[in-house]
Motif scaffolding. Structure first.
Motif, PDB file in Angstrom:
ATOM      1  N   ALA A 103       0.828  -1.204   0.000  1.00 38.98           N
ATOM      2  CA  ALA A 103       0.000   0.000   0.000  1.00 38.98           C
ATOM      3  C   ALA A 103       0.863   1.255   0.000  1.00 38.98           C
ATOM      4  CB  ALA A 103      -0.930   0.005   1.206  1.00 38.98           C
ATOM      5  N   PHE A 104       0.413   2.253  -0.762  1.00 38.17           N
ATOM      6  CA  PHE A 104       1.048   3.564  -0.819  1.00 38.17           C
ATOM      7  C   PHE A 104      -0.043   4.629  -0.752  1.00 38.17           C
ATOM      8  CE2 PHE A 104       3.775   0.524  -2.887  1.00 38.17           C
ATOM      9  CZ  PHE A 104       5.057   0.878  -2.467  1.00 38.17           C
ATOM     10  N   THR A 105       0.237   5.715  -0.040  1.00 37.82           N
ATOM     11  CA  THR A 105      -0.785   6.742   0.151  1.00 37.82           C
ATOM     12  C   THR A 105      -0.210   8.130  -0.120  1.00 37.82           C
ATOM     13  OG1 THR A 105      -0.273   6.888   2.517  1.00 37.82           O
ATOM     14  CG2 THR A 105      -2.057   5.405   1.870  1.00 37.82           C
ATOM     15  N   ASP A 106      -1.084   8.969  -0.678  1.00 38.77           N
ATOM     16  CA  ASP A 106      -0.810  10.396  -0.845  1.00 38.77           C
ATOM     17  C   ASP A 106      -1.924  11.131  -0.115  1.00 38.77           C
ATOM     18  OD1 ASP A 106      -0.642  13.054  -1.646  1.00 38.77           O
ATOM     19  OD2 ASP A 106       0.021  12.568  -3.675  1.00 38.77           O
ATOM     20  N   ASP A 107      -1.654  11.567   1.106  1.00 44.21           N
ATOM     21  CA  ASP A 107      -2.694  12.205   1.918  1.00 44.21           C
ATOM     22  C   ASP A 107      -3.047  13.593   1.418  1.00 44.21           C
ATOM     23  OD1 ASP A 107      -2.804   9.983   3.540  1.00 44.21           O
ATOM     24  OD2 ASP A 107      -1.312  10.739   4.961  1.00 44.21           O
ATOM     25  N   VAL A 108      -2.134  14.254   0.728  1.00 44.04           N
ATOM     26  CA  VAL A 108      -2.440  15.581   0.195  1.00 44.04           C
ATOM     27  C   VAL A 108      -3.458  15.466  -0.935  1.00 44.04           C
ATOM     28  CG1 VAL A 108      -1.480  17.599  -0.986  1.00 44.04           C
ATOM     29  CG2 VAL A 108      -0.209  16.505   0.883  1.00 44.04           C
ATOM     30  N   LEU A 109      -3.226  14.533  -1.826  1.00 43.20           N
ATOM     31  CA  LEU A 109      -4.156  14.329  -2.943  1.00 43.20           C
ATOM     32  C   LEU A 109      -5.411  13.594  -2.495  1.00 43.20           C
ATOM     33  CD1 LEU A 109      -4.531  14.682  -6.024  1.00 43.20           C
ATOM     34  CD2 LEU A 109      -3.485  12.426  -6.299  1.00 43.20           C
ATOM     35  N   GLY A 110      -5.265  12.689  -1.536  1.00 44.03           N
ATOM     36  CA  GLY A 110      -6.390  11.878  -1.104  1.00 44.03           C
ATOM     37  C   GLY A 110      -6.512  10.598  -1.909  1.00 44.03           C
ATOM     38  N   LEU A 111      -5.407   9.844  -1.991  1.00 46.91           N
ATOM     39  CA  LEU A 111      -5.377   8.632  -2.806  1.00 46.91           C
ATOM     40  C   LEU A 111      -4.630   7.534  -2.059  1.00 46.91           C
ATOM     41  CD1 LEU A 111      -5.732   7.117  -5.564  1.00 46.91           C
ATOM     42  CD2 LEU A 111      -3.491   8.043  -6.195  1.00 46.91           C
ATOM     43  N   ARG A 112      -5.179   6.341  -2.097  1.00 48.77           N
ATOM     44  CA  ARG A 112      -4.497   5.141  -1.595  1.00 48.77           C
ATOM     45  C   ARG A 112      -4.422   4.149  -2.743  1.00 48.77           C
ATOM     46  NH1 ARG A 112      -3.614   2.116   3.209  1.00 48.77           N
ATOM     47  NH2 ARG A 112      -3.858  -0.143   2.928  1.00 48.77           N
ATOM     48  N   THR A 113      -3.210   3.704  -3.057  1.00 48.66           N
ATOM     49  CA  THR A 113      -2.990   2.736  -4.124  1.00 48.66           C
ATOM     50  C   THR A 113      -2.384   1.474  -3.525  1.00 48.66           C
ATOM     51  OG1 THR A 113      -2.699   4.402  -5.841  1.00 48.66           O
ATOM     52  CG2 THR A 113      -1.705   2.246  -6.241  1.00 48.66           C
ATOM     53  N   VAL A 114      -2.950   0.338  -3.870  1.00 52.20           N
ATOM     54  CA  VAL A 114      -2.451  -0.945  -3.387  1.00 52.20           C
ATOM     55  C   VAL A 114      -1.987  -1.757  -4.596  1.00 52.20           C
ATOM     56  CG1 VAL A 114      -2.966  -3.049  -2.120  1.00 52.20           C
ATOM     57  CG2 VAL A 114      -4.019  -0.889  -1.416  1.00 52.20           C
TER      58      VAL A 114
END
Length: 698
Positions: A103-114
């Motif tokens: 899992a990887f997340t970008d909290d600024v953009l609002g995206l979680r990619t697995v």
């Protein structure tokens, strides 16, 4: 961070992933036979970069455009009206038996990619896909969202093998060297298309063309728009990206929603393209599931004989002839329903034409079945004719762009199968046909791509994701058929081989590789097809069709042996065949029934190519007791008996050199070493241009 390393194991191979030391991304560490992960990674690099970033040279499993700005990102995302780019952080791993999720997340953009991985027991397949979840309060705009990227070490470039072509010339094996730059194949026709199959193989550029060599294969499980892109990157690596292509150019992902990409089946074989093919065949037999044990019956299809001129008397005459040569299934093709005198009408109004079947369609089917034949029917559920009753009642069901004319392709329009009401109509229509009539075979065709692909009044195109919606509708209907009518055999077709992919193969029993049934043309089509797809899904007919691309005449035996390489069908006008042709056809059909279990369940090997004077396909039974070789003469003859000549030779592979093999047809017994060294002899002549050899291991 070097302890973040995971290995997935298949029957014969391993796939190792690590977290990069250079940034928040996953990299390929090793992919090959068991043990290849023990030692320094072949992907280790100097890490010197000029005018690019470390991410641009990394053997990354998946990277977004924010982190990988120059050499091909796998994900491009933004907020509508905002700047593109994802800058994520690693958010954890979940490892299970044969599975991995990173899992990887970008909290600024609002995206979680697995990044998702799994292995398929009994195969050497590692499947990869991604899951993207909008975790913020605003929707996200996804312009690119590939399924995965695969890295191949190559110091001096690679050889790419793909299957290219066009309608009636599908699955042509095509090879090219890639040392620098980009190579892309794909389709935006709403189906995989006739131009390219959604598959590619990668080898070192110096590898032998048809011998053992490390070979990597990728196949995308998606019956809609797609691409596969190979990029020869700085530093001597090649990276292959694959994924679906949104028709609208981008899709919107609403807060809380998750977009799951298609699966990418990744296979490694040390045994070249031939070994890769066998590994992929094993996977497709597993995709077929329990239906693999269903006998694929010899069919007769009436299209080549009658075209649209369908009536009960003519069809019964053909059915009687088909039963006489040993066919087990009779399929009435296009032209059986109301308003279908030609290709300008009738589609959508799926009711038998009472004028063609004056005593009733059920009585006609009963007469066919009384001949000992199962009964099948052709349908094109996604299509509609402009003059049909269905179109008059539901013009809104057709793809169209507001205030623009609808374009006809093959005199027909395409239903928007992404709409639930259209899906319900299609499932209801097929349920009605399959419950009202004693039908055990359904040929699903699709003869036009979507052109004016819109749905007026439903919102902006980017919010609809029409390509994915159509695919979901198509798969939903197929899943319904499998559940509601498990006894029905389903054939997939799209104007020939326009829709052949793993999602379709998992839900059908056979697929139709091409509308071209001419003997030498078909041999090339099937040669390419078998590089990826298993014999048990390859429907093939014996017809009288002349060659479109290679018009050299070939015998009836050649046509039968070619069709017997998969699932045998006959499509010729048997009424025009004489007693001698029918008797020969009956003999070939009987021989096929004796060996079809070996052909459909055995290991297949491609022996040479259609460019060789003699080529063939070898099938080894799972227990090793029988080997079937389909052999073909494609070149010049040797001039015998007028001048000295010797028999052509075709070398089988994979036999036991210490065993003995008996050919009951000729009474000849061969040593395994003899066959491997010298090959099987074939004395070709103008009238003897194909042969089926059955070897029994003693």
């Amino acid at each position: 961070m070097t302890h973040h390393r995971w290995t997935l194991r298949t029957d014969r191979t391993s796939y190792t992933v690590r977290l990069s030391e250079d940034g928040p991304w996953a990299e390929l560490d090793a992919w090959g036979p068991h043990g290849s992960e023990d030692g320094p990674s072949a992907f280790d690099r100097s890490r010197r970069t000029h005018f690019i970033t470390p991410a641009d040279t990394a053997p990354a499993e998946y990277l977004p455009s924010g982190l990988r700005p120059f050499t091909g990102a796998d994900l491009i995302a933004s907020r509508p009206g905002g700047d593109r780019g994802v800058w994520w952080e690693f958010a954890g791993a979940e490892e299970g038996e044969g599975t991995l999720r990173l899992a990887f997340t970008d909290d600024v953009l609002g995206l979680r990619t697995v990044l998702c991985y799994d292995t398929v027991p009994g195969t050497d397949v590692v499947r990869r896909w991604t899951e993207h979840t909008c975790t913020g309060g605003e929707p996200l705009r996804l312009e690119r969202f590939d399924s995965a990227a695969v890295n191949v070490p190559a110091s001096d470039g690679v050889r790419l093998t793909c299957l290219a072509g066009q309608w009636s010339q599908e699955f042509q094996r095509t090879q090219l060297d890639l040392t620098r730059g980009t190579f892309t194949i794909g389709s935006v026709q709403g189906v995989p298309g006739h131009a390219y199959a959604p598959w590619i193989a990668v080898q070192d550029r110096t590898a032998p063309h048809d011998g053992p060599a490390p070979t990597y294969g990728l196949a995308l499980e998606w019956p809609g728009n797609w691409h596969i892109t190979a990029e020869a990157e700085p530093g001597g690596a090649v990276r292959v990206r694959a994924g679906r292509v949104p028709h609208e150019g981008a899709v919107l992902l609403a807060p809380g929603d998750t977009l799951t990409t298609p699966k990418l089946a990744c296979v490694f074989s040390p045994d070249g393209l031939d070994g890769l093919a066998r590994a992929q065949h094993r996977y497709e037999r597993l995709l077929t599931g329990e239906r693999i044990h269903r006998t694929r019956k010899v069919l007769y299809n009436s299209w080549e004989a009658t075209g649209f001129d369908v009536d009960a008397a003519g069809q019964l005459e053909l059915a009687e002839a088909a039963a006489g040569i040993g066919a087990e299934l009779f399929v009435v093709d296009d032209g059986w329903f109301t308003g279908r005198a030609d290709d300008t009408g009738g589609l959508g109004d799926w009711y038998p034409d009472p004028a063609a079947f004056p005593q009733g369609f059920d009585r006609f089917i009963g007469q066919v079945r009384a001949l000992g034949l199962d009964f099948g029917l052709w349908v094109e559920p996604e299509a509609v004719s402009p003059g049909s009753r269905l179109h008059a009642e539901h013009p809104e069901w057709v793809y169209r762009v507001k205030d623009r004319p609808a374009r006809l392709v093959r005199n027909q329009l395409l239903l928007d199968l992404g709409r639930e009401d259209v899906q319900d109509f299609v499932t209801g229509t097929l349920d009605r046909l399959l419950t009202t009539y004693d039908i055990s075979y359904l040929k699903w065709d699709m003869n036009r791509p979507p052109t004016e692909r819109g749905r007026p009044g439903a919102g902006p195109a980017g919010e609809l994701d029409l390509d994915a919606a159509h695919v979901r509708g198509y798969l939903r209907v197929l899943d319904h058929l499998r559940t509601a009518h498990p006894h029905v055999t389903v054939e997939g077709c799209a104007g020939g081989g326009g829709r052949v992919d793993h999602a379709t193969i998992a839900r059908t029993d056979v697929v139709w590789p091409s509308d071209n049934t001419a003997p030498l043309d078909r041999l090339r089509i099937q040669y390419g097809f078998l590089h990826v797809h298993a014999p048990h899904v390859m429907s093939s007919w014996v017809t009288d069709a002349p060659g479109l691309f290679d018009p050299r005449p070939r015998s009836l035996a050649f046509r039968f042996v070619t069709a017997m390489c998969g699932v045998l069908g006959i499509g010729a006008d048997l009424r025009a065949w004489g007693p001698g042709q029918r008797a020969e056809a009956a003999r070939w059909t009987a021989r096929y029934k004796e060996v079809r279990e070996v052909i459909h369940h055995g290991e297949a090997r491609l022996l040479g190519t259609p460019d060789d004077p003699t080529c063939g396909v070898q099938y080894d039974a799972p227990d090793g007791r029988r080997t079937v070789v389909a052999a073909f003469s494609t070149g010049r003859l040797d001039g015998a008996p007028l001048v000295p000549g010797r028999a052509a030779r075709l070398r089988p592979r994979g036999l036991d050199p210490a065993a003995r093999y008996h050919d009951t047809a000729t009474g000849t017994t061969y040593g395994g070493a003899h066959l491997l060294h010298y090959g099987l002899p074939f004395a070709w002549s103008a009238g003897h241009d194909a042969e089926l050899v059955v070897l029994t291991r003693q």
